[in-house]
Design an enzyme around this catalytic site. Structure first.
Site, PDB file in Angstrom:
ATOM      1  N   PRO A   9      12.976  -6.078   2.487  1.00 13.35           N
ATOM      2  CA  PRO A   9      14.434  -6.088   2.411  1.00 13.35           C
ATOM      3  C   PRO A   9      15.067  -4.707   2.414  1.00 13.35           C
ATOM      4  O   PRO A   9      14.551  -3.770   1.789  1.00 13.35           O
ATOM      5  CB  PRO A   9      14.734  -6.816   1.096  1.00 13.35           C
ATOM      6  CG  PRO A   9      13.462  -6.788   0.332  1.00 13.35           C
ATOM      7  CD  PRO A   9      12.362  -6.755   1.339  1.00 13.35           C
ATOM      8  N   ASN A  10      16.167  -4.624   3.124  1.00 10.78           N
ATOM      9  CA  ASN A  10      17.029  -3.431   3.218  1.00 10.78           C
ATOM     10  C   ASN A  10      16.441  -2.309   4.065  1.00 10.78           C
ATOM     11  O   ASN A  10      17.119  -1.323   4.343  1.00 10.78           O
ATOM     12  CB  ASN A  10      17.408  -2.907   1.821  1.00 10.78           C
ATOM     13  CG  ASN A  10      18.132  -3.958   1.006  1.00 10.78           C
ATOM     14  OD1 ASN A  10      19.138  -4.484   1.460  1.00 10.78           O
ATOM     15  ND2 ASN A  10      17.609  -4.298  -0.162  1.00 10.78           N
ATOM     16  N   ARG A  17      20.911   3.891   5.092  1.00 10.71           N
ATOM     17  CA  ARG A  17      20.838   3.513   3.689  1.00 10.71           C
ATOM     18  C   ARG A  17      20.427   4.711   2.839  1.00 10.71           C
ATOM     19  O   ARG A  17      19.332   5.252   3.039  1.00 10.71           O
ATOM     20  CB  ARG A  17      19.779   2.419   3.581  1.00 10.71           C
ATOM     21  CG  ARG A  17      19.391   2.064   2.183  1.00 10.71           C
ATOM     22  CD  ARG A  17      18.079   1.285   2.162  1.00 10.71           C
ATOM     23  NE  ARG A  17      17.812   0.837   0.817  1.00 10.71           N
ATOM     24  CZ  ARG A  17      16.648   0.379   0.386  1.00 10.71           C
ATOM     25  NH1 ARG A  17      15.626   0.289   1.204  1.00 10.71           N
ATOM     26  NH2 ARG A  17      16.505   0.015  -0.860  1.00 10.71           N
ATOM     27  N   TYR A  22      16.025   8.013   1.492  1.00 10.32           N
ATOM     28  CA  TYR A  22      15.188   7.412   2.537  1.00 10.32           C
ATOM     29  C   TYR A  22      15.239   8.138   3.879  1.00 10.32           C
ATOM     30  O   TYR A  22      14.554   7.740   4.823  1.00 10.32           O
ATOM     31  CB  TYR A  22      15.574   5.936   2.728  1.00 10.32           C
ATOM     32  CG  TYR A  22      15.371   5.099   1.476  1.00 10.32           C
ATOM     33  CD1 TYR A  22      14.088   4.838   0.991  1.00 10.32           C
ATOM     34  CD2 TYR A  22      16.453   4.587   0.763  1.00 10.32           C
ATOM     35  CE1 TYR A  22      13.894   4.091  -0.160  1.00 10.32           C
ATOM     36  CE2 TYR A  22      16.269   3.833  -0.392  1.00 10.32           C
ATOM     37  CZ  TYR A  22      14.989   3.588  -0.845  1.00 10.32           C
ATOM     38  OH  TYR A  22      14.795   2.848  -1.982  1.00 10.32           O
ATOM     39  N   ASN A  71       5.509  -2.283   3.515  1.00  9.35           N
ATOM     40  CA  ASN A  71       6.516  -1.786   2.579  1.00  9.35           C
ATOM     41  C   ASN A  71       7.386  -2.975   2.237  1.00  9.35           C
ATOM     42  O   ASN A  71       8.281  -3.343   2.998  1.00  9.35           O
ATOM     43  CB  ASN A  71       7.341  -0.656   3.192  1.00  9.35           C
ATOM     44  CG  ASN A  71       8.328  -0.071   2.191  1.00  9.35           C
ATOM     45  OD1 ASN A  71       8.544  -0.643   1.118  1.00  9.35           O
ATOM     46  ND2 ASN A  71       8.918   1.059   2.528  1.00  9.35           N
ATOM     47  N   ALA A  74      11.968  -3.877  -2.490  1.00  3.28           N
ATOM     48  CA  ALA A  74      12.130  -4.299  -3.883  1.00  3.28           C
ATOM     49  C   ALA A  74      11.222  -5.472  -4.257  1.00  3.28           C
ATOM     50  O   ALA A  74      10.911  -5.665  -5.450  1.00  3.28           O
ATOM     51  CB  ALA A  74      13.588  -4.655  -4.141  1.00  3.28           C
ATOM     52  N   GLU A  95      -0.191  -0.570   0.890  1.00  2.32           N
ATOM     53  CA  GLU A  95       1.198  -0.578   0.399  1.00  2.32           C
ATOM     54  C   GLU A  95       1.806   0.804   0.614  1.00  2.32           C
ATOM     55  O   GLU A  95       1.192   1.808   0.246  1.00  2.32           O
ATOM     56  CB  GLU A  95       1.191  -0.934  -1.089  1.00  2.32           C
ATOM     57  CG  GLU A  95       2.562  -0.885  -1.736  1.00  2.32           C
ATOM     58  CD  GLU A  95       2.515  -1.246  -3.227  1.00  2.32           C
ATOM     59  OE1 GLU A  95       1.681  -2.101  -3.625  1.00  2.32           O
ATOM     60  OE2 GLU A  95       3.299  -0.673  -3.994  1.00  2.32           O
ATOM     61  N   HIS A  97       5.444   3.219   0.284  1.00  2.00           N
ATOM     62  CA  HIS A  97       6.836   3.447  -0.117  1.00  2.00           C
ATOM     63  C   HIS A  97       7.270   4.790   0.416  1.00  2.00           C
ATOM     64  O   HIS A  97       6.535   5.774   0.297  1.00  2.00           O
ATOM     65  CB  HIS A  97       6.994   3.404  -1.637  1.00  2.00           C
ATOM     66  CG  HIS A  97       6.572   2.095  -2.201  1.00  2.00           C
ATOM     67  ND1 HIS A  97       7.337   0.966  -2.048  1.00  2.00           N
ATOM     68  CD2 HIS A  97       5.441   1.721  -2.823  1.00  2.00           C
ATOM     69  CE1 HIS A  97       6.699  -0.048  -2.577  1.00  2.00           C
ATOM     70  NE2 HIS A  97       5.535   0.377  -3.059  1.00  2.00           N
ATOM     71  N   ILE A  98       8.457   4.814   0.976  1.00  5.91           N
ATOM     72  CA  ILE A  98       9.007   6.056   1.521  1.00  5.91           C
ATOM     73  C   ILE A  98       9.308   7.028   0.381  1.00  5.91           C
ATOM     74  O   ILE A  98       8.991   8.212   0.451  1.00  5.91           O
ATOM     75  CB  ILE A  98      10.280   5.732   2.329  1.00  5.91           C
ATOM     76  CG1 ILE A  98       9.910   4.852   3.525  1.00  5.91           C
ATOM     77  CG2 ILE A  98      10.985   7.012   2.768  1.00  5.91           C
ATOM     78  CD1 ILE A  98      11.094   4.132   4.146  1.00  5.91           C
ATOM     79  N   ARG A 104      11.407   7.528  -9.961  1.00  7.56           N
ATOM     80  CA  ARG A 104      12.664   6.781  -9.959  1.00  7.56           C
ATOM     81  C   ARG A 104      12.725   5.871 -11.199  1.00  7.56           C
ATOM     82  O   ARG A 104      12.026   6.092 -12.160  1.00  7.56           O
ATOM     83  CB  ARG A 104      12.791   6.023  -8.632  1.00  7.56           C
ATOM     84  CG  ARG A 104      12.769   6.987  -7.432  1.00  7.56           C
ATOM     85  CD  ARG A 104      12.933   6.260  -6.117  1.00  7.56           C
ATOM     86  NE  ARG A 104      14.242   5.622  -6.026  1.00  7.56           N
ATOM     87  CZ  ARG A 104      14.574   4.733  -5.104  1.00  7.56           C
ATOM     88  NH1 ARG A 104      13.686   4.380  -4.185  1.00  7.56           N
ATOM     89  NH2 ARG A 104      15.778   4.194  -5.094  1.00  7.56           N
TER      90      ARG A 104
HETATM   91  C1  DQA Z   1      10.901   1.419  -1.346  1.00  6.35           C
HETATM   92  C2  DQA Z   1      11.010   1.608  -2.867  1.00  6.35           C
HETATM   93  C3  DQA Z   1      11.522   0.338  -3.516  1.00  6.35           C
HETATM   94  O1  DQA Z   1      11.621   0.515  -4.923  1.00  6.35           O
HETATM   95  C4  DQA Z   1      12.897  -0.012  -2.978  1.00  6.35           C
HETATM   96  O2  DQA Z   1      13.340  -1.234  -3.544  1.00  6.35           O
HETATM   97  C5  DQA Z   1      12.919  -0.064  -1.490  1.00  6.35           C
HETATM   98  C6  DQA Z   1      12.209   0.960  -0.733  1.00  6.35           C
HETATM   99  C7  DQA Z   1      10.499   2.728  -0.634  1.00  6.35           C
HETATM  100  O3  DQA Z   1      10.101   2.643   0.516  1.00  6.35           O
HETATM  101  O4  DQA Z   1      10.605   3.813  -1.220  1.00  6.35           O
HETATM  102  O5  DQA Z   1      13.614  -0.886  -0.903  1.00  6.35           O
HETATM  103  O6  DQA Z   1       9.888   0.459  -1.074  1.00  6.35           O
END
Ligand code: DQA
Length: 139
Positions: A9-10, A17, A22, A71, A74, A95, A97-98, A104
């Protein structure tokens, strides 16, 4: 080898964003450059904002592809169902994460997915996807 990249998501909004976190590159643009780095391998990309669609994609690809770069956004921090899907499939999952989730909010420090993944990459920006693909390829 066939490596599948799945974004949750997102992440369709990458580039627009929260660019301070990011970056300002869209995933579509980055994905083209990533494919160019691995011309001898098949890379495919799927994105969804829906938990069930991510699970369906893991099921659809996870018994035939050679590895998954995931990825889950959330959902990483909430989804037992995606964790179960990773455990259910045969392909190894990395897994990614950017952002450095450990710098965080505390709710981003826990991953339901990581125990079922081969490895985790966080905080290295989009470069993390390339490193994850390399990790899934044979030496
Ligand atoms: C994320 C980190 C997550 O906590 C966040 O909800 C994202 C992006 C990252 O790529 O850093 O949507 O997965």
């Amino acid at each position: 080898m066939h490596i599948v990249i799945i974004n949750g998501p997102n992440l369709n909004l990458l580039g627009k964003r929260e660019p301070g976190i990011y970056g300002s590159t869209s995933f579509e643009a980055y994905f083209k450059s990533l494919q160019a780095v691995f011309p001898e391998h098949e890379l495919t990309y799927f994105q969804s904002n829906h938990e069930g669609a991510i699970i369906d994609e893991l099921h659809a690809q996870g018994f035939s592809c050679d590895g998954v770069v995931l990825n889950a956004g959330a959902y990483t921090h909430t989804s037992v169902a995606i964790a179960d899907a990773i455990a259910a499939i045969e392909a190894p999952v990395i897994e990614v994460h950017i952002s450095n989730v450990y710098r965080r909010e505390p709710f981003r420090h826990h991953s339901y997915l990581a125990p079922n993944c081969r490895g985790v990459i966080a905080g290295l920006g989009l470069k993390g996807y390339e490193l994850a693909v390399r990790a899934l390829l044979p030496d």
